[in-house]
Design a protein around this motif. Structure first.
Motif, PDB file in Angstrom:
ATOM      1  N   UNK A 182      15.989   6.852   0.683  1.00 30.49           N
ATOM      2  CA  UNK A 182      15.729   6.458  -0.702  1.00 30.49           C
ATOM      3  C   UNK A 182      14.298   6.766  -1.121  1.00 30.49           C
ATOM      4  N   UNK A 183      13.587   7.429  -0.271  1.00 33.40           N
ATOM      5  CA  UNK A 183      12.191   7.681  -0.563  1.00 33.40           C
ATOM      6  C   UNK A 183      11.330   6.635   0.123  1.00 33.40           C
ATOM      7  N   UNK A 184      10.040   6.879   0.120  1.00 26.74           N
ATOM      8  CA  UNK A 184       9.105   6.023   0.852  1.00 26.74           C
ATOM      9  C   UNK A 184       8.124   5.388  -0.131  1.00 26.74           C
ATOM     10  N   UNK A 185       8.101   4.061  -0.224  1.00 27.54           N
ATOM     11  CA  UNK A 185       7.086   3.426  -1.080  1.00 27.54           C
ATOM     12  C   UNK A 185       5.688   3.693  -0.508  1.00 27.54           C
ATOM     13  N   UNK A 186       4.818   4.215  -1.323  1.00 24.25           N
ATOM     14  CA  UNK A 186       3.480   4.591  -0.856  1.00 24.25           C
ATOM     15  C   UNK A 186       2.410   4.142  -1.844  1.00 24.25           C
ATOM     16  N   UNK A 187       1.202   4.059  -1.316  1.00 23.82           N
ATOM     17  CA  UNK A 187       0.005   4.029  -2.149  1.00 23.82           C
ATOM     18  C   UNK A 187      -0.829   5.232  -1.742  1.00 23.82           C
ATOM     19  N   UNK A 188      -1.361   5.925  -2.717  1.00 21.01           N
ATOM     20  CA  UNK A 188      -2.221   7.074  -2.444  1.00 21.01           C
ATOM     21  C   UNK A 188      -3.564   6.826  -3.112  1.00 21.01           C
ATOM     22  N   UNK A 189      -4.638   7.039  -2.364  1.00 23.20           N
ATOM     23  CA  UNK A 189      -5.973   6.863  -2.932  1.00 23.20           C
ATOM     24  C   UNK A 189      -6.774   8.154  -2.811  1.00 23.20           C
ATOM     25  N   UNK A 190      -7.500   8.448  -3.864  1.00 23.84           N
ATOM     26  CA  UNK A 190      -8.391   9.611  -3.912  1.00 23.84           C
ATOM     27  C   UNK A 190      -9.731   9.105  -4.389  1.00 23.84           C
ATOM     28  N   UNK A 191     -10.761   9.266  -3.563  1.00 22.02           N
ATOM     29  CA  UNK A 191     -12.047   8.633  -3.851  1.00 22.02           C
ATOM     30  C   UNK A 191     -13.191   9.643  -3.774  1.00 22.02           C
ATOM     31  N   UNK A 192     -14.047   9.611  -4.775  1.00 17.65           N
ATOM     32  CA  UNK A 192     -15.290  10.379  -4.740  1.00 17.65           C
ATOM     33  C   UNK A 192     -16.451   9.405  -4.671  1.00 17.65           C
ATOM     34  N   UNK A 193     -17.283   9.543  -3.657  1.00 17.82           N
ATOM     35  CA  UNK A 193     -18.517   8.758  -3.579  1.00 17.82           C
ATOM     36  C   UNK A 193     -19.595   9.558  -4.291  1.00 17.82           C
ATOM     37  N   UNK A 194     -20.150   9.013  -5.365  1.00 16.22           N
ATOM     38  CA  UNK A 194     -21.068   9.781  -6.212  1.00 16.22           C
ATOM     39  C   UNK A 194     -22.535   9.446  -5.993  1.00 16.22           C
ATOM     40  N   UNK A 195     -22.830   8.230  -5.570  1.00 16.57           N
ATOM     41  CA  UNK A 195     -24.235   7.853  -5.393  1.00 16.57           C
ATOM     42  C   UNK A 195     -24.335   6.551  -4.611  1.00 16.57           C
TER      43      UNK A 195
END
Lengths: 215, 215
Positions: A79-92
């Motif tokens: 049935x698909x996989x419940x996920x969380x996806x995070x994309x992070x840029x550290x700017x300073x």
């Protein structure tokens, strides 16, 4: 036309510092598109699992590069996989006069949803093309396309972008008024991610492709 | 003395590409220490949640900067919160002659365990000091320490490093023998994260502290 913002939900609404949150579609796309890799969280036997992978956004779908052997892919077949996806840029890094006001500037998108294995070969080819174009303009044409067998061995997960939020801190130091005259340096230290000079493989004399750069 | 390697467990053992895995304690510490931020996964109502935060390692404990208001912190107040933490460095993009052999060099540590709120004020002070020293040598002394009230408002999670693994890809392009003469560029494009020139806050004329740098 999709709405210009993603809907707010319980899990995409912060319990504090709400002013740092945004649901703006274009802003969220920009953060996703600037990054090469993301972190993918899912649940196995009630426990959190987490792994990094490469991603590419095509329209309102976030595609994740996977591997057929892993339980992740097995889990994605039903049935698909419940996920969380995070994309992070550290700017300073933010250095304040007081210890507790030290902070960081960053932009982080978190998307929630159900990821599914992409079965359609034509879609997989488009995803690979998009991934290569993200790395270098024209690269999808300037490389050998996958055979049917290679494509079958390449797992791609698709996550519809329906529930996503952006959390960001920008700006400078925020110190307490009473601390402003303390004899400690305060300021912003920028952090940046850059591509270096391409290093050709042995025997390669062609000019390198036109890299798209991290930003 | 702890053993030089972390134990292998079901969840820290890869189902493929096992040659890319390491359990070496020093190598895992090095990857953790080079990074300023990590991603933290946990489970709420059976669903994965994911967020970025700042971290610092002190000995065999990974400390995570938190916020008292969030459900994360509430969850951490009982028996602790089962978490996965990932710290990833993207080191290079790998451009192969064939599309499917495009890849990335990276180093990624994933740690599993139960995170708990740190209650002891002295430990919290040590963690803040360590976090500031990671940013700039001497900074823990060259800044105003927290008041008791500030310290009480600062949430810190501690995760014992008992189950951790490092996954890495290094090296160059791996193309199929039959593809080596194709007229496509192949090689490695380094990716690096660097600190820029410190930008003082308005009115600050002191010299900036000695930054430790990302590496």
């Amino acid at each position: 036309m999709p709405a210009t913002a993603y809907p707010r939900t319980d899990r995409s609404t912060a319990t504090r510092a709400r002013d740092r949150m945004s649901y703006d579609r274009a802003a969220i796309h920009a953060v996703i598109d600037e990054a090469y890799h993301c972190h993918l969280a899912f649940v196995v036997d009630g426990e959190p699992r987490l792994l990094p992978t490469l991603h590419i956004r095509v329209g309102e779908t976030l595609y994740l590069h996977g591997s057929t052997g892993s339980y992740l892919m097995l889990a994605a077949r039903g049935d698909g996989l419940p996920v969380s996806v995070a994309i992070t840029h550290l700017d300073a890094l933010i250095l304040a006069r007081s210890q507790v006001h030290h902070s960081a500037n960053y932009r982080s998108v978190v998307a929630h949803g159900t990821a599914r294995l992409v079965a359609d070969p034509a879609t997989k080819r488009r995803v690979l093309d998009a991934l290569l174009e993200r790395i270098a303009t024209g690269r999808s044409q300037d490389s050998r396309p996958p055979t049917d067998a290679e494509l079958a061995a390449t797992a791609v997960l698709g996550l519809p972008l329906a529930e996503a939020s952006l959390r960001a801190r920008t700006g400078g130091v925020v110190d307490d008024e009473a601390d402003l005259d303390l004899p400690h340096w305060a300021g912003v230290v920028p952090v940046s991610t850059t591509l270096g000079r391409p290093e050709p493989a042995p025997g390669v004399v062609l000019p390198p492709p036109l890299l798209s750069g991290p930003a």
